[in-house]
Design an enzyme around this catalytic site. Structure first.
Site, mmCIF file in Angstrom:
data_model
loop_
_atom_site.group_PDB
_atom_site.id
_atom_site.type_symbol
_atom_site.label_atom_id
_atom_site.label_comp_id
_atom_site.label_asym_id
_atom_site.label_seq_id
_atom_site.Cartn_x
_atom_site.Cartn_y
_atom_site.Cartn_z
ATOM 1 N N GLN A 159 0.853 -1.186 0.000
ATOM 2 C CA GLN A 159 0.000 0.000 0.000
ATOM 3 C C GLN A 159 0.895 1.244 0.000
ATOM 4 O O GLN A 159 1.483 1.594 1.022
ATOM 5 C CB GLN A 159 -0.936 -0.007 1.218
ATOM 6 C CG GLN A 159 -1.977 -1.123 1.152
ATOM 7 C CD GLN A 159 -2.710 -1.333 2.473
ATOM 8 O OE1 GLN A 159 -2.097 -1.396 3.534
ATOM 9 N NE2 GLN A 159 -4.023 -1.455 2.409
ATOM 10 N N ASP A 191 -11.295 6.659 4.345
ATOM 11 C CA ASP A 191 -10.458 5.713 5.081
ATOM 12 C C ASP A 191 -9.099 6.331 5.398
ATOM 13 O O ASP A 191 -8.463 6.944 4.538
ATOM 14 C CB ASP A 191 -10.271 4.437 4.244
ATOM 15 C CG ASP A 191 -9.422 3.412 4.951
ATOM 16 O OD1 ASP A 191 -9.875 2.859 5.966
ATOM 17 O OD2 ASP A 191 -8.278 3.183 4.508
ATOM 18 N N GLU A 233 -13.124 8.215 8.879
ATOM 19 C CA GLU A 233 -12.605 7.171 9.766
ATOM 20 C C GLU A 233 -11.404 7.773 10.483
ATOM 21 O O GLU A 233 -10.320 7.884 9.923
ATOM 22 C CB GLU A 233 -12.185 5.931 8.979
ATOM 23 C CG GLU A 233 -11.800 4.779 9.893
ATOM 24 C CD GLU A 233 -10.533 4.031 9.468
ATOM 25 O OE1 GLU A 233 -10.270 2.954 10.018
ATOM 26 O OE2 GLU A 233 -9.796 4.547 8.617
ATOM 27 N N HIS A 300 -16.199 -4.430 10.531
ATOM 28 C CA HIS A 300 -15.298 -5.340 9.821
ATOM 29 C C HIS A 300 -13.919 -5.422 10.463
ATOM 30 O O HIS A 300 -13.168 -6.363 10.213
ATOM 31 C CB HIS A 300 -15.131 -4.866 8.379
ATOM 32 C CG HIS A 300 -14.337 -3.597 8.276
ATOM 33 N ND1 HIS A 300 -14.840 -2.378 8.661
ATOM 34 C CD2 HIS A 300 -13.056 -3.364 7.857
ATOM 35 C CE1 HIS A 300 -13.920 -1.454 8.478
ATOM 36 N NE2 HIS A 300 -12.842 -2.018 7.993
ATOM 37 N N ASP A 301 -13.584 -4.430 11.289
ATOM 38 C CA ASP A 301 -12.213 -4.303 11.787
ATOM 39 C C ASP A 301 -12.065 -4.907 13.176
ATOM 40 O O ASP A 301 -13.019 -5.373 13.794
ATOM 41 C CB ASP A 301 -11.806 -2.823 11.792
ATOM 42 C CG ASP A 301 -10.373 -2.613 11.334
ATOM 43 O OD1 ASP A 301 -9.579 -3.575 11.362
ATOM 44 O OD2 ASP A 301 -10.041 -1.491 10.932
ATOM 45 N N ARG A 418 -8.534 -11.115 11.708
ATOM 46 C CA ARG A 418 -9.788 -10.382 11.536
ATOM 47 C C ARG A 418 -10.785 -11.181 10.698
ATOM 48 O O ARG A 418 -11.999 -10.960 10.787
ATOM 49 C CB ARG A 418 -9.527 -9.019 10.894
ATOM 50 C CG ARG A 418 -8.772 -8.038 11.782
ATOM 51 C CD ARG A 418 -8.439 -6.757 11.056
ATOM 52 N NE ARG A 418 -7.568 -6.991 9.902
ATOM 53 C CZ ARG A 418 -7.133 -6.029 9.093
ATOM 54 N NH1 ARG A 418 -7.492 -4.770 9.310
ATOM 55 N NH2 ARG A 418 -6.349 -6.313 8.075
#
Length: 539
Positions: A159, A191, A233, A300-301, A418
Site C-alpha cells: 500500500q 479511510d 474514519e 469489519h475491523d 480479523r
C-alpha cells in the site's frame, strides 16, 4: 431516523446482482443506510480486504461492474436506502497504474508517491513517525527493487502512500469520487484520512493540511453533488475528533465513526465498571452541536484498545495491565471468561494487541453450554446494542449480528485473524428469525424494537438534549434524553449481578418501554444483571 448496516458484498450475496435480490431483506430490517466494504478494483492476493485499490474508477470484476453498481444504487434508493462506499484516501495498491508507471522509472508518477533514493529522509521520518503495524509490517518504508527507491508505506508494503503535495493527486482522487457519485453513491467513508499529509519532524498524523484537503473535498461536493455525505474514519484520541468536523462556517466531515465509544463499551462489559465509558461519552457530548457520530458495537475491523490512558491513571489503573486484561478476556484466556475471540497484531515487545470476533462470540454465545448460559449471553449482546442505540448519533449494525452469527475459524488467511469475524452470511440462520423462541428470533426482533423506539420517539431527533447521568453505582451507565417536556432515562447495568441505582433530581414515574415496568428514578430501583431500561416519563 437512520439505521445503518455494514457488510461485505461477497460474503452476504456473492456479488452486486445478488445483493439487489436481497434488498427486501434490508427493507425488512429497516435499513436506511448501507455501507459496503471495498469493492473497487484490487489485486487478487495482496489487497488488505480491498483497502489496497488498483483502480478507483472501476468495480472489481469479482463483484460485477459499474453498471451493476448503478443498478444497485437505483434499487436501494427506491426503498429509501442510501449507499456508502469506502474511499481510501491515504494510499493505492502497489499494482495501481500509477505505481506501475513509477516502477518503470517515470518521474511524473513517482512524484505521486513519496519515493526516496537513499535512507536519509526515510530515517528522519522514522525518528518521529509511529508504526501502525510494528509486528506484521514494521517500519514506514518499503524498498522497491524496480525503482531502486524507498516508498512511504504507512500500513502494508503493498500500500503506497500518496503525495498530496502534488496537486495532480487530489485532482485525480476528486475525479474518482465524483465518478462514483454519478453511479449513485451517496456517502463516502474516508479511510485513514488522518494520515494523508506527511511532514518531516512530525508524527504525520492529524496535520493542519489534512483538514485543508478535507475542506476542499467538501467544497467540491457541495458545489457538484450537495447531498453527498462525508464520513471520516478517525481512529484517534477524542481531543483530535472535533477538528475533522470543521466549523459551522467551514465544515469538513458530516459524520465520524465513533470508534472510542465502541472500545469503551467492550471495556465496560469486561471490567463491569462504567467510569471510563461515562468519561468518554461526556467528552464527546461536550463537542459542538454539529458534531455527529455513527455508533456501532462491531464492524469489519478489530477492536484496538485505545482507551484514555490519563483517565486510567487518574483512576489508579495501569493502562498496559488493563489492556492486557481486555485482550486476554476477549480471547477467552482470562480465568472464567465467557468470551471467544482471537488476538490481532500481538507485539511481544510492547505487549500490545487487538481483539477480533463477532459480537455474539465475544458476548458468550459460542461458549454457552446450557440454556441459562445462553440466556446470559443474549442479555450481554442486547446490553451492548441497546446502550449503543441510545447514544447521540446514528446506530449501525454489523451484518450477521442481527442473527447472532458466530466466529468462523475456517478462514483461509491465518495471518489475519480479523477474518474470524468476516465470514459468509449464514442464510439458514437468517430463516430462523421467523421461528418464535429461536435465538435468531429473539435477537432480530429485539433490534427491531430498538429501531421502533428510535423511530417513534421525539427524543431521538437530532436536536434532543443528551447527557450522561450519575447512577450512584460504578457498574450502571445512564443517559438522559430530553426535548421540551419529553424526558427519557436509559439505564444499562454492566454488572453480572443485580444492582441498585438512584437518580437525583428525577421527579415522578417513568415507564420502561421494553417490559412495561414503572419506577421512580429519584427514589432508586434495582436493575437485573446486564439489563437495559428505556424509561420514559409518564405525563
Amino acid at each position: 431516523n437512520v439505521l445503518a448496516l455494514t457488510m461485505y458484498t461477497d460474503l452476504f450475496a456473492k456479488d452486486l446482482k445478488g445483493l439487489i435480490k436481497k434488498v427486501p431483506y434490508l427493507k425488512e430490517m429497516g435499513i436506511t443506510y448501507l455501507h459496503l466494504m471495498p469493492l473497487l478494483s484490487m489485486p487478487k492476493k495482496e489487497n488488505d480486504g480491498g483497502y489496497a485499490v488498483s483502480d478507483f474508477n472501476t468495480v472489481d470484476e469479482k463483484f460485477g461492474n459499474n453498471d451493476d453498481l448503478a443498478s444497485l444504487t437505483k434499487s436501494l434508493r427506491a426503498e429509501g436506502i442510501s449507499l456508502c462506499l469506502d474511499f481510501v484516501m491515504n494510499h493505492t495498491s502497489s499494482e495501481h497504474s500509477w505505481a506501475k508507471e513509477a516502477k518503470m522509472g517515470k518521474v511524473e508518477y513517482q512524484e505521486r508517491y513519496l519515493c526516496y533514493s537513499d535512507r536519509t529522509l526515510p530515517d528522519s521520518f522514522e525518528s518521529t513517525v509511529p508504526q501502525v503495524f510494528p509486528s506484521s509490517a514494521p517500519g514506514n518504508f518499503t524498498w522497491c527493487e524496480e525503482m531502486g527507491k524507498w516508498v512511504f508505506t504507512s500500513f502494508y508494503p503493498f500500500q503506497w502512500d500518496l503525495n498530496y503535495k502534488n496537486p495532480k493527486v487530489l485532482n485525480e482522487m476528486l475525479y474518482s469520487m465524483l465518478s462514483l457519485a454519478n453511479l449513485g453513491v451517496e456517502i463516502f467513508r474516508l479511510d485513514a484520512v488522518p494520515y494523508i499529509w506527511k511532514e518531516l519532524g512530525t508524527n504525520c498524523r492529524n496535520l493542519p493540511q489534512v483538514h485543508t484537503i478535507v475542506r476542499l473535498i467538501r467544497l467540491v461536493l457541495e458545489c457538484v453533488c450537495p447531498t453527498v455525505i462525508l464520513k471520516g474514519e478517525v481512529v484517534m484520541a477524542p481531543k483530535e475528533l472535533a477538528a475533522y468536523f470543521g466549523t459551522v462556517e467551514k465544515p469538513e466531515c458530516h459524520l465520524l465513526y465513533n470508534v472510542s465509544t465502541m472500545v469503551n463499551l467492550w471495556s465496560a462489559l469486561a471490567s463491569q465498571k462504567v467510569t471510563l465509558l461515562k468519561s468518554q461519552v461526556d467528552a464527546l457530548l461536550s463537542l459542538p452541536k454539529h458534531c455527529e457520530f455513527l455508533n456501532y458495537v462491531r464492524c469489519h475491523d478489530d477492536i484496538g484498545w485505545g482507551l484514555d490512558e490519563d483517565k486510567e491513571r487518574e483512576l489508579g489503573m495501569d493502562p498496559l495491565e488493563h489492556k492486557k486484561f481486555l485482550y486476554n478476556f476477549f480471547s477467552g484466556k482470562f480465568n472464567n471468561s465467557y468470551s471467544r475471540g482471537e488476538l490481532y497484531n500481538y507485539d511481544s515487545v510492547t505487549q500490545d494487541a487487538r481483539s477480533c470476533g463477532t459480537c455474539a462470540s465475544l458476548c458468550g454465545f459460542e461458549s454457552a453450554s446450557t440454556e441459562k448460559e445462553l440466556d446470559k449471553a443474549i442479555k450481554r449482546f442486547l446490553l451492548m446494542y441497546s446502550t449503543m442505540f441510545a447514544l447521540k448519533g446514528f446506530p449501525m449494525i454489523n451484518s450477521g449480528d442481527e442473527i447472532g452469527q458466530l466466529n468462523d475459524y475456517s478462514y483461509a488467511n491465518k495471518e489475519d485473524s480479523r477474518n474470524v469475524h468476516r465470514s459468509f452470511y449464514v442464510w439458514q440462520k437468517a430463516e430462523r428469525r421467523k421461528q418464535k423462541g429461536s435465538i435468531e428470533y429473539r435477537i432480530f426482533n429485539s433490534l427491531k424494537k430498538l429501531e421502533e423506539i428510535r423511530a417513534n420517539s421525539p427524543l431521538f431527533v437530532s436536536d434532543a438534549v443528551v447527557s450522561t447521568w450519575d447512577s450512584q453505582n460504578e457498574k450502571v451507565f445512564a443517559l438522559r434524553r430530553t426535548k421540551g417536556e419529553e424526558d427519557m432515562l436509559i439505564v444499562s447495568n454492566f454488572s453480572d449481578k443485580q444492582e441498585l441505582c438512584k437518580f437525583e433530581y428525577f421527579i415522578g414515574e417513568y415507564k420502561d418501554l421494553f417490559a412495561g415496568k414503572v419506577v421512580v428514578p429519584g427514589w432508586g430501583f434495582a436493575i437485573d444483571s446486564h439489563e437495559v431500561r428505556y424509561l420514559e416519563k409518564i405525563k
